[in-house]
Write an enzyme that holds these catalytic residues in place. Structure first.
Site, short mmCIF file in Angstrom:
data_model
loop_
_atom_site.label_atom_id
_atom_site.label_comp_id
_atom_site.label_asym_id
_atom_site.label_seq_id
_atom_site.Cartn_x
_atom_site.Cartn_y
_atom_site.Cartn_z
N ASP A 181 0.82 -1.20 0.00
CA ASP A 181 0.00 0.00 0.00
C ASP A 181 0.86 1.26 0.00
O ASP A 181 2.06 1.19 -0.29
CB ASP A 181 -0.98 -0.01 1.18
CG ASP A 181 -2.35 0.51 0.78
OD1 ASP A 181 -2.49 1.74 0.61
OD2 ASP A 181 -3.28 -0.30 0.61
N HIS A 221 -4.23 5.43 3.67
CA HIS A 221 -4.95 4.42 2.89
C HIS A 221 -4.61 3.01 3.36
O HIS A 221 -5.49 2.17 3.55
CB HIS A 221 -4.60 4.59 1.41
CG HIS A 221 -5.38 3.72 0.48
ND1 HIS A 221 -4.94 2.48 0.05
CD2 HIS A 221 -6.58 3.92 -0.13
CE1 HIS A 221 -5.82 1.95 -0.78
NE2 HIS A 221 -6.84 2.80 -0.91
N SER A 399 -10.65 -0.92 -2.87
CA SER A 399 -9.51 -1.03 -1.97
C SER A 399 -9.88 -1.71 -0.67
O SER A 399 -9.00 -2.22 0.03
CB SER A 399 -8.94 0.36 -1.65
OG SER A 399 -8.19 0.87 -2.71
#
Length: 544
Positions: A181, A221, A399
């Site tokens: 990520d 994220h 995601s």
């Protein structure tokens, strides 16, 4: 010798020397080597570059070591450094090195006898970066906490049957997941992740963008992605695989989009392989890049072209299962999946909403060569995740459907450890609600643990499977080549053991449709016994 493979990895990373003076003329390139001749590494001594867990993973799945597994020849690396270039990393699978140098130095390197070719990666100086927004939205909001064990995160897990899977004793123990990520800020301080540190479940970290071990910064994220799998805060949020082991790798620079990030993905996958990882989760996708990097066309998403797609298939070739998000372009001009979601050996995950309806943003298939994608779907619209501060909020994107699924995959593999990664991939499709009628919006549908309970894993291992569950559509048997060699007999029994139907199955047919009408069967569990001169297997299915 069990730690020698880590020494090779650390030496590979230690080759990096940060450039001084910020020479904007220096760009990053992938330098491909001609061979691995006269290397100190050999297939006969894998412990020098692979962990015991990595070797065991290959052995269990019958995967032989190959030339591709060997590290690059260190003599070639030394010669490139001696020529005055900066060597950042090396790649076993591509037999290449990531090198930073000027155009003049590159021309000099291209004359070396062991250099096969080069590819520019266009990593721009920091002063030229432009900020970009993630395609996933993180909207923190006040939530009403559910007193139950899973708390507000219950529905996103329950859609896959995770509560039953956990209750059966499968929460990811003994499985290792690598997360690729853009950063993991707060993971080292948020209470919901404290068990990873206390129990020794966090096995390692590396930042392939910044060339360091600390990954607890940059984009949140990755923190949110990780929370859907690994978080453990009963009554608030519980991930789909809270007892699995984890590696955290930063491969993505959220501020820019360049081909170097695909190579970062490749390097992280090689590290994951060497460390013995079972499942890779990648909530990343690539199509268009910032200039002057090379952007892809839809026609190139054919499973064989992009750097990251080739890397994903090579990762699968080592026995790891790669779980990748389909992308968030479904309601945009691009529409289609991104790379590496087009790879033929990965589990591509799309998104649905809380009502199991395809989320409009979820990228669709097919691939450029007309393969069905995504493979499966999970809840990805308004799912509960943690931010870098530890706050609970709701966010949308493939995601998050991807890692929710990756956690389930790890638990299923824990429950069925004899499956190979490709058998497990096929099993996840078979567990899907849309298995008999896959399409390019939700693929094979939503996999559920309840379908595993009816014996689909046993069918897969036996080389034969049956429609499950059965409603009004025909009952179909699919048989591998071993079953096709001889005549077989199918016999259906109800839950009381009463024989309700018999049919001969001619040889040389991969698919058989049973002539019995499903409407003749009462609701409940049925057994289908398939027998030939040399084999016998009993399959289970549910009549709805």
């Amino acid at each position: 010798m069990r730690h020698l493979f880590l020494l090779v990895l650390l030496l590979t990373m230690a080759l990096y020397t940060r450039a001084q003076g910020g020479d904007g003329a220096q760009q990053k390139h992938l330098i491909f080597f001609t061979d691995k001749d006269n290397s100190p590494y050999s297939i006969a001594e894998p412990a020098l570059y692979l962990s015991a867990k990595a070797i065991e993973r290959r052995s269990k799945q019958g995967i032989a070591l190959s030339f591709r597994d060997l590290p690059v020849n260190p003599a070639y690396v030394s010669d490139i450094k001696a020529a005055g270039a900066i060597v950042l990393y090396t790649s076993r699978w591509f037999n290449a090195a990531v090198v930073q140098c000027s155009p003049q130095k590159l021309a000099e390197l291209q004359t070396l006898a062991f250099v096969k070719g080069t590819q520019q990666l266009n990593r721009l100086p920091a002063s030229n970066k432009k900020a970009t927004q993630s395609n996933d939205s993180l909207a923190l909001a006040k939530v009403s906490f559910d007193p139950s064990y899973f708390g507000p995160s219950f529905h996103q897990s329950n859609m896959l049957g995770i509560p039953e899977l956990h209750a059966a004793g499968y929460q990811g123990e003994g499985m290792t997941i690598a997360v690729f990520d853009a950063g993991f800020p707060g993971v080292n301080s948020i209470g919901a992740f404290s068990h990873l540190f206390q129990n020794g479940q966090l096995k390692g970290t590396y930042d392939f963008v910044g060339n360091k071990t600390n990954v607890y910064g940059h984009s949140q994220h990755g923190t949110s992605v990780l929370s859907t799998m690994a978080a453990y805060d009963p009554g608030r949020i519980v991930g789909t695989a809270p007892k699995a082991d984890y590696y955290l790798f930063r491969t993505e620079d959220a501020a820019t989009e360049h081909n170097i990030e695909e190579v970062n993905w490749l390097l992280a996958a090689e590290f994951a392989d060497s460390a013995g990882v079972d499942v890779i989760n990648s909530s990343l996708g690539y199509t268009l890049f910032d200039a002057p990097s090379y952007s892809y066309t839809y026609g190139e998403l054919n499973g064989n072209t992009t750097i990251v797609t080739r890397a994903a298939d090579l990762a699968a070739a080592t026995g790891m299962l790669v779980v990748t998000s389909a992308g968030n372009e479904g309601n945009k001009t691009w529409r289609y999946i991104s790379a590496p979601a087009d790879a033929d050996s990965v589990l591509t995950v799309g998104a649905v909403d809380s009502l199991a309806v395809h989320a409009l943003f979820s990228s669709v298939g097919p691939t450029a060569d007309q393969r069905t994608k995504p493979d499966v779907v999970a809840m990805g619209q308004q799912v509960y995740v943690l931010s870098s501060s530890g706050a609970l909020g709701r966010s949308s994107g493939t995601s998050f459907s991807g890692p929710i699924m990756a956690g389930m995959v790890a638990c299923i593999w824990q429950a069925r450890p004899k499956l190979t990664n490709m058998q497990l991939l096929e099993l996840m499709r078979q567990l899907g609600s849309n298995y008999n009628n896959p399409n390019n919006s939700i693929g094979y549908g939503i996999p559920t643990y309840s379908r595993l309970v009816t014996g689909l894993a046993d069918e897969l291992a036996a080389g034969i499977n049956i429609t499950n569950p059965v409603a009004e559509d025909p009952i179909v048997l699919r048989m591998d080549e071993n079953w096709q060699k001889e005549l077989a007999l199918a016999q259906l029994y109800d839950a009381t053991g009463k024989l309700v139907y018999t049919q001969l199955l001619p040889a040389q047919q991969a698919t058989h449709t049973l002539s019995i009408r499903p409407s003749r069967l009462k609701k409940g569990i049925y057994l289908c016994q398939i027998s030939s001169n040399s084999k016998n297997v009993t399959l289970r299915f549910v009549k709805l």
